[in-house]
Design a protein around this motif. Structure first.
Motif, PDB file in Angstrom:
ATOM      1  N   ALA A  80       0.915  -1.238   0.025  1.00 13.79           N
ATOM      2  CA  ALA A  80       0.110  -0.088   0.061  1.00 13.79           C
ATOM      3  C   ALA A  80       0.818   1.308   0.031  1.00 13.79           C
ATOM      4  O   ALA A  80       0.540   2.270  -0.538  1.00 13.79           O
ATOM      5  CB  ALA A  80      -0.857   0.162   1.287  1.00 13.79           C
ATOM      6  N   LEU A  81       2.071   1.194   0.531  1.00 11.83           N
ATOM      7  CA  LEU A  81       2.859   2.441   0.805  1.00 11.83           C
ATOM      8  C   LEU A  81       3.899   2.605  -0.402  1.00 11.83           C
ATOM      9  O   LEU A  81       4.809   3.500  -0.522  1.00 11.83           O
ATOM     10  CB  LEU A  81       3.497   2.511   2.192  1.00 11.83           C
ATOM     11  N   SER A  82       3.839   1.565  -1.177  1.00 12.25           N
ATOM     12  CA  SER A  82       4.989   1.510  -2.185  1.00 12.25           C
ATOM     13  C   SER A  82       5.219   2.744  -3.271  1.00 12.25           C
ATOM     14  O   SER A  82       6.059   2.733  -3.779  1.00 12.25           O
ATOM     15  CB  SER A  82       5.055  -0.040  -2.916  1.00 12.25           C
ATOM     16  N   ASN A  83       3.746   3.276  -3.558  1.00  5.96           N
ATOM     17  CA  ASN A  83       4.074   4.505  -4.312  1.00  5.96           C
ATOM     18  C   ASN A  83       3.784   5.667  -3.539  1.00  5.96           C
ATOM     19  O   ASN A  83       3.756   6.696  -4.107  1.00  5.96           O
ATOM     20  CB  ASN A  83       2.963   4.158  -5.461  1.00  5.96           C
ATOM     21  N   ALA A  84       3.893   5.378  -2.269  1.00  6.57           N
ATOM     22  CA  ALA A  84       3.645   6.868  -1.328  1.00  6.57           C
ATOM     23  C   ALA A  84       4.903   7.824  -1.624  1.00  6.57           C
ATOM     24  O   ALA A  84       6.094   7.274  -1.716  1.00  6.57           O
ATOM     25  CB  ALA A  84       3.594   6.591   0.013  1.00  6.57           C
ATOM     26  N   ALA A  85       4.595   9.017  -1.692  1.00  6.83           N
ATOM     27  CA  ALA A  85       5.898  10.139  -1.992  1.00  6.83           C
ATOM     28  C   ALA A  85       6.594   9.945  -0.609  1.00  6.83           C
ATOM     29  O   ALA A  85       7.861  10.142  -0.783  1.00  6.83           O
ATOM     30  CB  ALA A  85       5.042  11.422  -2.184  1.00  6.83           C
ATOM     31  N   SER A  86       5.813   9.716   0.390  1.00 11.35           N
ATOM     32  CA  SER A  86       6.609   9.938   1.879  1.00 11.35           C
ATOM     33  C   SER A  86       5.779   8.929   2.870  1.00 11.35           C
ATOM     34  O   SER A  86       4.574   9.112   2.897  1.00 11.35           O
ATOM     35  CB  SER A  86       6.862  11.286   2.318  1.00 11.35           C
ATOM     36  N   ALA A  87       6.514   8.173   3.434  1.00 11.80           N
ATOM     37  CA  ALA A  87       5.789   7.302   4.592  1.00 11.80           C
ATOM     38  C   ALA A  87       6.767   7.254   5.788  1.00 11.80           C
ATOM     39  O   ALA A  87       7.959   7.437   5.758  1.00 11.80           O
ATOM     40  CB  ALA A  87       5.618   6.060   3.997  1.00 11.80           C
ATOM     41  N   ARG A  88       6.336   6.859   6.895  1.00 13.75           N
ATOM     42  CA  ARG A  88       6.915   6.806   8.137  1.00 13.75           C
ATOM     43  C   ARG A  88       5.861   5.938   9.095  1.00 13.75           C
ATOM     44  O   ARG A  88       4.789   6.011   9.161  1.00 13.75           O
ATOM     45  CB  ARG A  88       7.087   8.124   8.791  1.00 13.75           C
ATOM     46  N   ASP A  89       6.689   5.033   9.786  1.00 14.40           N
ATOM     47  CA  ASP A  89       6.214   4.095  10.703  1.00 14.40           C
ATOM     48  C   ASP A  89       4.610   3.429  10.137  1.00 14.40           C
ATOM     49  O   ASP A  89       3.800   3.204  10.842  1.00 14.40           O
ATOM     50  CB  ASP A  89       5.785   4.989  11.973  1.00 14.40           C
ATOM     51  N   GLY A  90       4.950   3.104   9.013  1.00 15.70           N
ATOM     52  CA  GLY A  90       3.751   2.266   8.191  1.00 15.70           C
ATOM     53  C   GLY A  90       2.545   3.220   7.908  1.00 15.70           C
ATOM     54  O   GLY A  90       1.387   2.742   7.819  1.00 15.70           O
ATOM     55  N   GLN A  91       2.866   4.771   7.842  1.00 12.63           N
ATOM     56  CA  GLN A  91       1.720   5.499   7.561  1.00 12.63           C
ATOM     57  C   GLN A  91       2.130   6.493   6.429  1.00 12.63           C
ATOM     58  O   GLN A  91       3.238   6.703   6.213  1.00 12.63           O
ATOM     59  CB  GLN A  91       1.515   6.114   8.774  1.00 12.63           C
ATOM     60  N   PHE A  92       1.009   6.770   5.569  1.00  5.37           N
ATOM     61  CA  PHE A  92       1.574   7.922   4.667  1.00  5.37           C
ATOM     62  C   PHE A  92       1.768   9.228   5.479  1.00  5.37           C
ATOM     63  O   PHE A  92       1.198   9.469   6.373  1.00  5.37           O
ATOM     64  CB  PHE A  92       0.098   8.203   3.874  1.00  5.37           C
ATOM     65  N   ARG A  93       2.764   9.669   4.837  1.00  7.95           N
ATOM     66  CA  ARG A  93       3.084  11.151   5.290  1.00  7.95           C
ATOM     67  C   ARG A  93       2.419  12.328   4.139  1.00  7.95           C
ATOM     68  O   ARG A  93       2.823  12.038   3.078  1.00  7.95           O
ATOM     69  CB  ARG A  93       4.674  11.529   5.686  1.00  7.95           C
ATOM     70  N   VAL A  94       1.878  13.233   4.831  1.00 10.28           N
ATOM     71  CA  VAL A  94       1.175  14.313   3.910  1.00 10.28           C
ATOM     72  C   VAL A  94       1.704  15.620   4.388  1.00 10.28           C
ATOM     73  O   VAL A  94       2.035  15.595   5.777  1.00 10.28           O
ATOM     74  CB  VAL A  94      -0.389  14.194   3.876  1.00 10.28           C
ATOM     75  N   PRO A  95       1.605  16.729   3.544  1.00 10.03           N
ATOM     76  CA  PRO A  95       2.104  18.042   3.944  1.00 10.03           C
ATOM     77  C   PRO A  95       0.976  18.355   5.069  1.00 10.03           C
ATOM     78  O   PRO A  95      -0.170  18.230   4.821  1.00 10.03           O
ATOM     79  CB  PRO A  95       2.135  18.804   2.753  1.00 10.03           C
ATOM     80  N   SER A  96       1.377  19.081   6.157  1.00 14.32           N
ATOM     81  CA  SER A  96       0.315  19.809   7.104  1.00 14.32           C
ATOM     82  C   SER A  96      -0.409  20.721   6.463  1.00 14.32           C
ATOM     83  O   SER A  96       0.256  21.644   5.617  1.00 14.32           O
ATOM     84  CB  SER A  96       1.368  20.298   8.119  1.00 14.32           C
ATOM     85  N   ILE A  97      -1.813  20.925   6.644  1.00 17.29           N
ATOM     86  CA  ILE A  97      -2.441  22.019   6.225  1.00 17.29           C
ATOM     87  C   ILE A  97      -2.558  23.050   7.491  1.00 17.29           C
ATOM     88  O   ILE A  97      -3.120  24.035   7.060  1.00 17.29           O
ATOM     89  CB  ILE A  97      -3.719  21.631   5.927  1.00 17.29           C
ATOM     90  N   MET A  98      -1.985  22.908   8.533  1.00 16.77           N
ATOM     91  CA  MET A  98      -2.165  23.613   9.666  1.00 16.77           C
ATOM     92  C   MET A  98      -0.820  23.973  10.337  1.00 16.77           C
ATOM     93  O   MET A  98       0.132  22.968   9.931  1.00 16.77           O
ATOM     94  CB  MET A  98      -3.171  23.157  10.622  1.00 16.77           C
ATOM     95  N   GLY A  99      -0.562  24.992  10.872  1.00 14.57           N
ATOM     96  CA  GLY A  99       0.764  25.018  11.780  1.00 14.57           C
ATOM     97  C   GLY A  99       1.803  25.551  10.819  1.00 14.57           C
ATOM     98  O   GLY A  99       1.589  26.421   9.883  1.00 14.57           O
ATOM     99  N   ASP A 100       3.146  24.867  10.991  1.00 19.24           N
ATOM    100  CA  ASP A 100       4.236  25.587  10.212  1.00 19.24           C
ATOM    101  C   ASP A 100       4.440  25.038   9.017  1.00 19.24           C
ATOM    102  O   ASP A 100       5.213  25.440   8.137  1.00 19.24           O
ATOM    103  CB  ASP A 100       5.447  25.045  11.098  1.00 19.24           C
ATOM    104  N   GLY A 101       3.702  24.081   8.420  1.00 19.99           N
ATOM    105  CA  GLY A 101       3.480  23.830   7.170  1.00 19.99           C
ATOM    106  C   GLY A 101       4.410  22.605   6.754  1.00 19.99           C
ATOM    107  O   GLY A 101       4.698  22.100   5.733  1.00 19.99           O
ATOM    108  N   GLY A 102       4.972  21.879   7.836  1.00 23.62           N
ATOM    109  CA  GLY A 102       5.907  20.885   7.684  1.00 23.62           C
ATOM    110  C   GLY A 102       5.239  19.667   7.345  1.00 23.62           C
ATOM    111  O   GLY A 102       3.956  19.566   7.602  1.00 23.62           O
ATOM    112  N   GLU A 103       5.889  18.472   7.082  1.00 23.09           N
ATOM    113  CA  GLU A 103       5.167  17.088   7.217  1.00 23.09           C
ATOM    114  C   GLU A 103       4.932  16.613   8.413  1.00 23.09           C
ATOM    115  O   GLU A 103       5.608  16.881   9.547  1.00 23.09           O
ATOM    116  CB  GLU A 103       6.010  16.197   6.342  1.00 23.09           C
ATOM    117  N   ARG A 104       3.878  15.980   8.591  1.00 23.94           N
ATOM    118  CA  ARG A 104       3.323  15.077   9.886  1.00 23.94           C
ATOM    119  C   ARG A 104       3.478  13.629   9.692  1.00 23.94           C
ATOM    120  O   ARG A 104       2.979  13.324   8.788  1.00 23.94           O
ATOM    121  CB  ARG A 104       1.930  15.860  10.230  1.00 23.94           C
TER     122      ARG A 104
END
Length: 104
Positions: A80-104
């Motif tokens: 499931a994560l093989s084509n993800a742009a970014s993943a960590r700890d078995g989860q998709f990482r996406v850009p934050s829409i709140m706060g400092d703008g970093g990835e969560r």
């Protein structure tokens, strides 16, 4: 009829994180007041003696299938994560829409 002020519309825009300049604020205030005015005739049909329903068919409570994994179609985490742009700890990482703008 309830009339929205520019302060009301500014507060709504701030809540929705929409930037409006003064010209847009004036136009949006007029637009929203027109929309509210168009809906006002609905108040003529208010029926206090009619009990509200949540579905037009009345007694339907849950028509969804049970939330269970279909083992024949389920992907493994790695697949499931093989084509993800970014993943960590078995989860998709996406850009934050709140706060400092970093990835969560």
């Amino acid at each position: 009829m309830a009339v929205l002020t520019e302060d009301d519309v500014r507060a709504i825009a701030d809540y929705a994180t929409i930037a409006l300049d003064e010209t847009e604020l004036t136009a949006m205030t007029s637009y929203l007041n027109d929309a509210v005015a168009m809906l006002e005739p609905i108040l003529d049909y208010a029926a206090e003696d009619v009990e509200p329903t949540f579905h037009p068919d009345g007694g339907i409570a849950n028509v969804m299938r049970p939330d269970q994994a279909d083992e024949g179609r389920a992907l493994g985490i790695d697949e499931a994560l093989s084509n993800a742009a970014s993943a960590r700890d078995g989860q998709f990482r996406v850009p934050s829409i709140m706060g400092d703008g970093g990835e969560r």
